[in-house]
Design a protein around this motif. Structure first.
Motif, short mmCIF file in Angstrom:
data_model
loop_
_atom_site.label_atom_id
_atom_site.label_comp_id
_atom_site.label_asym_id
_atom_site.label_seq_id
_atom_site.Cartn_x
_atom_site.Cartn_y
_atom_site.Cartn_z
N ASP A 30 -12.90 3.85 13.80
CA ASP A 30 -12.48 4.91 12.87
C ASP A 30 -11.51 5.87 13.55
O ASP A 30 -10.54 6.33 12.96
CB ASP A 30 -13.70 5.69 12.36
N ARG A 33 -8.23 4.28 13.74
CA ARG A 33 -7.63 4.28 12.39
C ARG A 33 -7.01 5.64 12.10
O ARG A 33 -5.91 5.73 11.55
CB ARG A 33 -8.72 4.01 11.34
N ILE A 70 -11.76 9.38 6.22
CA ILE A 70 -12.18 8.29 7.12
C ILE A 70 -13.69 8.39 7.37
O ILE A 70 -14.40 7.39 7.32
CB ILE A 70 -11.36 8.33 8.44
N HIS A 74 -13.61 5.88 3.43
CA HIS A 74 -12.47 5.40 2.63
C HIS A 74 -11.60 4.46 3.46
O HIS A 74 -11.45 4.65 4.67
CB HIS A 74 -11.61 6.57 2.15
N SER A 75 -11.01 3.47 2.80
CA SER A 75 -10.13 2.52 3.49
C SER A 75 -8.75 3.15 3.70
O SER A 75 -8.41 4.14 3.03
CB SER A 75 -9.98 1.25 2.68
N ASN A 76 -7.96 2.58 4.60
CA ASN A 76 -6.59 3.08 4.83
C ASN A 76 -5.79 3.06 3.53
O ASN A 76 -5.05 3.99 3.23
CB ASN A 76 -5.87 2.19 5.84
N GLU A 77 -5.96 1.96 2.78
CA GLU A 77 -5.21 1.80 1.53
C GLU A 77 -5.57 2.90 0.54
O GLU A 77 -4.70 3.48 -0.11
CB GLU A 77 -5.52 0.41 0.94
#
Lengths: 168, 177
Positions: A30, A33, A70, A74-77
């Motif tokens: 994470d 990310r 994050i 939640h996803s990056n998208e």
């Protein structure tokens, strides 16, 4: 005296570092990310700076939002979509392939292809017409007329030969 | 031969120059906006926050009525001081302005209203900038015009003044009457 000054300077610098927010993540993945995402998002207030590089207030807020999302899983998208809805494609350093962005992605390639085609066609035309000269129809007529007048035109020569007739 | 080729180039060159000239002229007259306004012509998003002066929690969906302005401001923002007298003037004219106090401290924000006057019906208190991000704000001041149906119909980035109000906002309000 000098020792006291140096010690207090060291102490204050340590305090200033400690006062900065330390971000804690659920996993190192994470965290990676987060740092990757804030590099990919553009500061809407500045010219060509990511929200990672910018000190603008809005960049700070956006970093906080990315951090919160994050940690909420939640996803990056999903995070990119959330920000895109609010700031448009401008926020994304790498715009999505689709819609009006297709011009952005493929426009330069198409223009280069058109230019290359035109250049190749012109070069071919030039090469094929190399021995023929580049006279206009009018100029060609003028040349033929001058040749006729001077008696060097091929048709004139043939006629003369014919006029001579057969020796028989 | 050479002059013939030059003649052939004149027309395309003139077309390109005319197009570039047109583009340049339109860019000169255009309001400079770096980020597209994603909220324009869309319903006002739902957000809720405590009001600055009081303890009441207000939801954006509860704001009903005539046309109103949503103005983002902060005591730290120099341009907010510049536009403030005009907002006071609008209040006197009966225009409803709802504020969003953006990234401020409660104390500084209250002091600002005490010293400069309060043109707002009320102000949302948004110290973390959540409402600002929901509205796609980049800095203060920014102002939105909201229709009676709750739709965002205009977004101004920067100072609100008489010129902008008369040329961009009034025609939108009067146009629908």
């Amino acid at each position: 005296m000098r020792a006291i000054i140096y010690t207090s300077l060291l102490l204050f610098s340590a305090l200033s570092i400690a006062s900065k927010d330390v971000l804690t993540f659920k996993s190192s993945k994470d965290e990676a990310r987060y740092y990757q995402l804030i590099e990919q998002l553009r500061c809407p207030k500045c010219l060509n700076q990511s929200i990672a590089d910018s000190n603008a207030g809005i960049s700070e807020d956006l970093r906080n939002i990315v951090y919160e999302k994050i940690n909420q899983g939640h996803s990056n998208e999903a995070i990119k979509q959330f920000l895109k809805q609010r700031y448009g494609d401008f926020i994304l350093y790498q715009p999505e392939v689709g819609g009006a962005n297709l011009i952005l992605w493929f426009g330069p390639v198409i223009v280069m292809l058109i230019v290359a085609t035109v250049v190749v066609m012109r070069l071919r035309k030039k090469a094929s017409g190399a021995g023929k000269g580049e006279l206009t129809d009018e100029q060609q007529k003028q040349v033929e007329q001058l040749l006729k007048q001077s008696g060097r035109h091929p048709s004139v020569t043939t006629d003369k030969n014919e006029d001579k007739g057969s020796p028989l | 031969m050479q002059s013939n080729a030059s003649k052939k180039l004149i027309l395309p060159l003139l077309i390109v120059v005319a197009l570039l000239g047109g583009l340049f002229y339109s860019a000169l007259n255009k309001e400079k906006q770096l980020v597209p306004s994603m909220r324009s012509d869309k319903p006002l998003p739902e957000f809720s926050a405590k009001v600055l002066l009081g303890t009441k929690q207000v939801n954006s969906k509860d704001i009903r009525g005539d046309y109103w302005l949503l103005n983002f401001w902060g005591s730290w923002c120099p341009t907010c001081y510049v536009e403030h007298p005009f907002l006071m003037k609008l209040k006197q004219q009966g225009v409803t302005i709802i504020g969003v106090n953006y990234k401020d401290t409660e104390q500084d924000a209250k002091r600002f209203l005490e010293t400069q006057g309060n043109p707002y019906k009320f102000s949302f208190f948004d110290p973390k900038g959540y409402i600002a991000i929901d509205m796609g704000i980049t800095a203060a001041p920014e102002t939105f015009l909201i229709s009676p149906e709750g739709k965002v119909i205009f977004h101004r980035i920067g100072e609100m003044n008489e010129r902008v109000y008369n040329s961009a906002i009034l025609p939108l309000i009067n146009g629908s009457n």
